[in-house]
Enzyme design. Structure first.
Site, mmCIF file in Angstrom:
data_model
loop_
_atom_site.group_PDB
_atom_site.id
_atom_site.type_symbol
_atom_site.label_atom_id
_atom_site.label_comp_id
_atom_site.label_asym_id
_atom_site.label_seq_id
_atom_site.Cartn_x
_atom_site.Cartn_y
_atom_site.Cartn_z
ATOM 1 C CG HIS A 13 -2.005 -1.027 1.134
ATOM 2 N ND1 HIS A 13 -2.443 -1.745 2.215
ATOM 3 C CD2 HIS A 13 -2.737 -1.465 0.076
ATOM 4 C CE1 HIS A 13 -3.405 -2.576 1.843
ATOM 5 N NE2 HIS A 13 -3.597 -2.430 0.545
ATOM 6 C CD GLU A 64 -0.207 0.413 4.508
ATOM 7 O OE1 GLU A 64 0.554 -0.579 4.464
ATOM 8 O OE2 GLU A 64 -1.448 0.323 4.472
ATOM 9 N NE ARG A 89 -6.503 0.231 0.210
ATOM 10 C CZ ARG A 89 -6.284 -0.392 1.355
ATOM 11 N NH1 ARG A 89 -5.714 0.261 2.353
ATOM 12 N NH2 ARG A 89 -6.616 -1.651 1.526
ATOM 13 C CG ASN A 131 -2.903 -7.036 1.131
ATOM 14 O OD1 ASN A 131 -2.190 -7.988 0.788
ATOM 15 N ND2 ASN A 131 -3.331 -6.884 2.377
ATOM 16 N NE ARG A 132 -9.255 -5.754 0.768
ATOM 17 C CZ ARG A 132 -8.427 -5.273 1.672
ATOM 18 N NH1 ARG A 132 -7.125 -5.559 1.601
ATOM 19 N NH2 ARG A 132 -8.863 -4.526 2.676
ATOM 20 C CG HIS A 140 0.424 -4.142 5.079
ATOM 21 N ND1 HIS A 140 -0.326 -3.745 3.987
ATOM 22 C CD2 HIS A 140 0.915 -5.368 4.767
ATOM 23 C CE1 HIS A 140 -0.298 -4.694 3.065
ATOM 24 N NE2 HIS A 140 0.451 -5.694 3.509
ATOM 25 C CD GLU A 194 -1.902 -3.520 8.934
ATOM 26 O OE1 GLU A 194 -1.392 -2.376 8.811
ATOM 27 O OE2 GLU A 194 -2.581 -4.064 8.048
#
Length: 488
Positions: A250, A253, A305, A324-325, A377, A451
């Protein structure tokens, strides 16, 4: 174990004295060519169809859109200016925009947030089962405040002026640091967030400086033609396990690539004195999975993003897919969108994006014995294991949970940062098509999404003073994983 080409070694022009413990890498086959491996898609019919979001309100809109940051583009109120600029020469200005933390305990909050998003007044940043962080646009602060007061929903203003925070996030280096860069031979400092050129230059520098243990290769190209550079650190032992670590999926980040490059520097510069746990692993690092989006956050929109590949709807072109999808394990399910204008757009099919496909092609075709996959992330301070696609866990979830808690303990002992451990869907929300689910589905034993800091005070706009502390505590967590891999 995958070996490296003599051709690559011959191209290295700087000779450095290394420890006698480091063996010459034997010649072998090249890294697999990009796009050389066919990907297994899920058999679900959804994998061949783009599903457009219904106008019907979802049952859990917070969970469905929790990772969305920046302006929402699905429905736009024509009376409101849109923050995002379409001009590559201009920067998106977030002056006056605010970040709020909102409790989700009020029964009305989900519907209120959903309706405000549909009117393009707010967007969501992050959160969990008890609260959510939202970006309130500058021209909507008064209206949104009235709505929350009317609904008796308590709020906490975390950032009063988002643009001011952005302006302060990444200050230029002082003259002494610049001079140190020139003497060192690369520009990485971990006192600043660096551009892709600096990151790739640093990787190339290490390959030239430590040719017996460090190698760099591009495993593919991004949509805009940037290299997807992977660096390997290995002493060449055929018994080594392998660990793959990536960052920057992303774009916004920034702490993620900074942390991954910190790992690279620590292992490469200190390999001679590292523990056997570290030396007995072939380390593969891809610091920036999404270089196009990452560059866009430096040049135009700090809160971008997705990647930068355009997609057409019936009425207009929207930019980007959430990488990430886009991975092919249970692709197309919960927590992803079939709307190309959504920030969680999953792409037209699994691995439709060059970046995700290059990563998966490499892992599937490599002869390395990948035992762990970690993707970094931000933000929230979570250590997550599969599954993300639904509220379920793999058969060995107890092992993942136990290892995750030991990693979290090592992080906490470093400087007190508390990381919650659990499955992605159980601890946070369902999100299908994630890289960690895909890696676990490939049989990689230890697969985690981490994360990084913080828990919301700065969110995505983490000041540079946090880079080294966050990276250092994360490295201690990584050492725990290395010790576990070494036991196998």
């Amino acid at each position: 174990m995958e070996t490296w080409s003599r051709t690559v070694v011959l191209l290295l022009v700087i000779t450095v004295t290394c420890s006698a413990l480091i063996n010459e890498l034997p010649p072998g086959k090249e890294w697999p060519a990009n796009n050389s491996v066919k990907q297994p898609f899920d058999d679900d019919p959804e994998t061949t169809t783009i599903l457009i979001l219904s106008e019907k309100e979802p049952s859990n809109p917070i969970a469905e859109h929790l990772e969305v940051e920046g302006p929402e583009e699905t429905i736009i109120d024509a009376s409101l200016p849109v923050l995002r600029s379409t001009s590559p020469e201009s920067r998106v200005d977030y002056t006056g925009a605010q970040i709020w933390k909102v409790s989700t305990q009020n029964t009305n909050v989900r519907g209120v947030i959903y309706r405000l998003r549909r009117r393009n007044l707010i967007s969501t940043w992050g959160g969990n089962q008890s609260s959510i962080d939202i970006l309130v646009k500058s021209n909507a602060v008064n209206n949104v405040t009235r709505v929350f007061k009317r609904e008796r929903i308590p709020i906490e203003v975390v950032i009063e002026d988002l643009q001011q925070r952005i302006n302060e996030e990444n200050p230029p280096l002082d003259p002494n640091e610049v001079e140190l860069q020139n003497r060192r031979g690369h520009r990485m400092t971990w006192k600043q967030y660096h551009r892709v050129e600096d990151i790739h230059g640093f990787m190339d520098y290490l390959a030239k400086t430590y040719p017996k243990i460090v190698s760099v290769n591009s495993i593919g190209k991004s949509y805009e033609g940037r290299d997807l550079k992977v660096l390997r650190i290995s002493d060449g032992k055929p018994t080594n396990k392998a660990v793959f670590i990536d960052g920057g999926i992303h774009a916004r980040e920034w702490i993620s690539p900074a942390t991954v490059t910190y790992f690279i520097n620590q292992f490469a510069e200190n390999f001679d004195v590292e523990t056997d746990d570290i030396k007995n692993i072939d380390w593969y690092f891809l610091p920036v999975v999404n270089p196009d989006g990452y560059e866009h956050t430096h040049q135009s929109d700090r809160l971008w993003r997705k990647n930068k590949k355009p997609s057409r709807t019936t009425s207009r072109t929207c930019i980007g897919t959430d990488l990430n999808r886009n991975f092919g394990y249970r692709w197309g399910g919960k927590g992803s969108s079939g709307n190309p204008c959504s920030e969680i757009y999953r792409g037209s099919s699994a691995f439709s994006e060059p970046e995700s496909k290059a990563l998966s092609d490499f892992i599937k075709s490599s002869s390395a014995n990948f035992t762990a996959y970690i993707t970094y992330h931000s933000y929230g301070q979570y250590l997550l294991y599969p599954w993300g696609y639904d509220n379920a866990v793999p058969p060995d979830y107890k092992d993942l949970d136990e290892l995750g808690n030991r990693m979290a303990s090592a992080i906490r002992q470093t400087r007190g940062s508390s990381y919650q451990v659990g499955s992605s869907s159980g601890l946070l929300y369902p999100a299908s098509g994630g890289s960690d689910d895909w890696a676990k589905g490939q049989g990689i034993r230890y697969s985690f999404t981490i994360e990084l800091s913080d828990t919301g005070r700065y969110g995505f706009i983490l000041p540079t003073s946090f880079i080294e502390p966050v990276a250092r505590e994360s490295l201690n967590g990584l050492r725990v994983l290395a010790a576990q891999v070494a036991k196998l």
